[in-house]
Design an enzyme around this catalytic site. Structure first.
Site, PDB file in Angstrom:
ATOM      1  N   HIS A 182       8.636   7.944 -27.919  1.00 30.03           N
ATOM      2  CA  HIS A 182       7.839   8.965 -27.239  1.00 30.03           C
ATOM      3  C   HIS A 182       8.217  10.372 -27.701  1.00 30.03           C
ATOM      4  CE1 HIS A 182       5.406  10.793 -24.129  1.00 30.03           C
ATOM      5  NE2 HIS A 182       6.450  11.497 -23.718  1.00 30.03           N
ATOM      6  N   GLU A 202      -3.665  16.844 -10.744  1.00 30.62           N
ATOM      7  CA  GLU A 202      -4.362  17.253 -11.960  1.00 30.62           C
ATOM      8  C   GLU A 202      -5.861  17.430 -11.735  1.00 30.62           C
ATOM      9  OE1 GLU A 202      -4.152  15.585 -16.469  1.00 30.62           O
ATOM     10  OE2 GLU A 202      -2.324  15.379 -15.299  1.00 30.62           O
ATOM     11  N   ARG A 254      -2.120  21.395 -13.947  1.00 32.22           N
ATOM     12  CA  ARG A 254      -1.122  20.420 -14.370  1.00 32.22           C
ATOM     13  C   ARG A 254      -1.454  19.842 -15.746  1.00 32.22           C
ATOM     14  NH1 ARG A 254       1.817  15.643 -10.822  1.00 32.22           N
ATOM     15  NH2 ARG A 254       2.995  14.790 -12.566  1.00 32.22           N
ATOM     16  N   GLU A 277      10.341  17.344 -25.424  1.00 31.27           N
ATOM     17  CA  GLU A 277       9.661  17.771 -24.192  1.00 31.27           C
ATOM     18  C   GLU A 277      10.087  19.175 -23.798  1.00 31.27           C
ATOM     19  OE1 GLU A 277       7.291  16.525 -22.423  1.00 31.27           O
ATOM     20  OE2 GLU A 277       7.153  14.423 -23.042  1.00 31.27           O
ATOM     21  N   HIS A 337       0.389  10.007 -27.643  1.00 27.33           N
ATOM     22  CA  HIS A 337       0.126   8.667 -27.118  1.00 27.33           C
ATOM     23  C   HIS A 337      -0.650   7.823 -28.121  1.00 27.33           C
ATOM     24  CE1 HIS A 337       0.615  10.157 -22.686  1.00 27.33           C
ATOM     25  NE2 HIS A 337       1.765  10.024 -23.318  1.00 27.33           N
ATOM     26  N   ARG A 368       0.815  -1.232   0.000  1.00 28.45           N
ATOM     27  CA  ARG A 368       0.000   0.000   0.000  1.00 28.45           C
ATOM     28  C   ARG A 368       0.844   1.276   0.000  1.00 28.45           C
ATOM     29  NH1 ARG A 368      -3.212  -3.131   3.753  1.00 28.45           N
ATOM     30  NH2 ARG A 368      -5.116  -3.857   2.699  1.00 28.45           N
ATOM     31  N   LYS A 410       8.220  22.519 -14.331  1.00 34.73           N
ATOM     32  CA  LYS A 410       7.364  21.405 -13.907  1.00 34.73           C
ATOM     33  C   LYS A 410       7.120  21.435 -12.409  1.00 34.73           C
ATOM     34  CE  LYS A 410       6.187  16.634 -14.537  1.00 34.73           C
ATOM     35  NZ  LYS A 410       6.422  15.373 -15.269  1.00 34.73           N
ATOM     36  N   HIS A 422       0.469  15.649 -26.013  1.00 30.79           N
ATOM     37  CA  HIS A 422       0.623  14.254 -25.573  1.00 30.79           C
ATOM     38  C   HIS A 422      -0.571  13.363 -25.892  1.00 30.79           C
ATOM     39  CE1 HIS A 422       4.212  15.688 -23.723  1.00 30.79           C
ATOM     40  NE2 HIS A 422       4.455  14.552 -23.123  1.00 30.79           N
ATOM     41  N   LYS A 442       3.838  11.057 -11.261  1.00 34.15           N
ATOM     42  CA  LYS A 442       2.955  10.269 -12.129  1.00 34.15           C
ATOM     43  C   LYS A 442       3.622   8.932 -12.431  1.00 34.15           C
ATOM     44  CE  LYS A 442      -0.126  13.259 -14.786  1.00 34.15           C
ATOM     45  NZ  LYS A 442      -0.510  13.699 -16.138  1.00 34.15           N
ATOM     46  N   ASN A 500       0.277  18.183 -20.591  1.00 31.83           N
ATOM     47  CA  ASN A 500      -0.077  17.171 -21.596  1.00 31.83           C
ATOM     48  C   ASN A 500      -0.169  17.751 -23.000  1.00 31.83           C
ATOM     49  OD1 ASN A 500      -0.379  14.961 -19.745  1.00 31.83           O
ATOM     50  ND2 ASN A 500      -2.301  15.885 -19.060  1.00 31.83           N
TER      51      ASN A 500
END
Length: 368
Positions: free
Chosen positions: A268, A240, A245, A190, A256, A126, A230, A252, A148, A249
């Site tokens: 990527h 997010e 935030r 990026e 993706h 956990r 960032k 992206h 993330k 993306n």
């Protein structure tokens, strides 16, 4: 430590953590661990490429002692490592440990290792602590920061994941010395994104210095600028939830889709460059972006970096993958578009025909 940059990222869910940027900072891991007291059993996730290049260096970084021991999980150097197969394989191996081992994780590699290792850390017992030691430009400026974590499914990229912040990030730019120029290009895509959404001066810096960056010269300045952006965004909207935030993306969603549609044959960084161009054309079509010169400048910088501006994948195949993206919420299309350099905007309910038109701008095979 020479030319060291330090940033502290403060989030509500966990304790703040530090990001150290400089040459050979990973050699100080033992000192950091003595202070952090994360556990006595370090599980190092890395890939075959990094381990073969830095096997001797690893002995200096990961020092077994009375306080702690380390074990390596050496994985294939491919996007497909971010999978249920390797997730369950590693978890089953961890399940054989006894109560005496207080486990912490070290993600020593690029974005794939960081995403997989961070996700394992988030669900093992956990939640267990982990450290990021990113080794690619792409992971140093982006994926190692912000918590993330995710794995891919056969149906799409990053569909299973969590937010789980690292305890420490050691961005050792000495690892970039052995990085091929193709991987520097990956990171630059990026960096261009950061410039477009948040920092006009950074975008102009890349326009003027892209060749020097490809030669690995002003990397510390580039990395620090991107990480600082960032960090500031993540601190305002860690999970997010506020739409802040989400601007990270930019490009992206379609990227993706490209990766998935190509079965990850397109990397990527290349996919992000194409996704950004597509998003800019959609911004223009929607009337959000008024200055077409920004598109031309972006295409020019990507071309100079060495990226192709079009690919041979059918538009409808990319679109089918895009529709599965987690950023499409409640059945609505949702993209990050651009008003101007430094002014992104989240737009919902964009017509499918508009998105398809944007995708056609980057494909040689526009129709089914």
């Amino acid at each position: 430590m020479k030319s060291l940059k330090i940033l502290s990222l403060k989030v509500k869910a966990e304790n703040p953590y530090s990001i150290y940027i400089g040459e050979d900072v990973s050699l100080y891991l033992d000192e950091f661990l003595n202070t952090l007291n994360l556990g006595n059993y370090g599980v190092i996730l890395t890939n075959k490429t990094i381990f073969s290049l830095y096997q001797n260096y690893a002995q200096k970084i990961f020092k077994n002692s009375k306080r702690r021991t380390f074990t390596f999980k050496i994985l294939p150097d491919t996007e497909k490592t971010k999978s249920l197969f390797y997730l369950t394989k590693i978890l089953n191996e961890l399940g054989k440990l006894t109560y005496k081992e207080r486990v912490f994780f070290v993600c020593w590699g690029g974005g794939v290792i960081g995403d997989l290792g961070g996700f394992i850390a988030s669900i093992y017992k956990r939640g267990s602590p982990y450290i990021q030691i990113p080794t690619t430009l792409l992971s140093q400026i982006d994926s190692s920061i912000g918590g993330k974590t995710a794995i891919d499914l056969k149906t799409g990229k990053n569909l299973v994941g969590s937010f789980w912040q690292p305890a420490l990030v050691l961005t050792d730019i000495s690892f970039l010395k052995t990085l091929p120029s193709s991987q520097i290009k990956e990171g630059l895509s990026e960096a261009v994104k950061y410039g477009l959404i948040k920092d006009k001066k950074l975008f102009e810096f890349i326009e003027k210095n892209h060749q020097r960056i490809l030669e690995k010269k002003p990397l510390l300045k580039l990395i620090y600028s991107c990480v600082k952006i960032k960090k500031q965004i993540v601190e305002k909207d860690e999970r997010e939830e506020k739409g802040i935030r989400t601007i990270l993306n930019f490009g992206h969603t379609i990227a993706h889709g490209i990766e998935s549609a190509s079965n990850y044959r397109i990397s990527h960084g290349k996919a992000v460059s194409l996704g950004i161009i597509s998003a800019l054309y959609i911004s223009l079509k929607e009337g959000i972006l008024k200055d077409k010169e920004i598109i031309l400048r972006t295409e020019k910088v990507f071309k100079k970096i060495g990226f192709l501006l079009k690919i041979k994948i059918r538009t409808d195949k990319i679109w089918e993958a895009v529709k599965k993206d987690k950023k499409f919420i409640k059945g609505k299309t949702r993209l990050i578009l651009l008003e101007n350099i430094g002014k992104p905007r989240i737009k919902e309910d964009i017509k499918a025909s508009t998105i398809l038109e944007g995708i056609r701008k980057i494909t040689y095979l526009p129709y089914t």
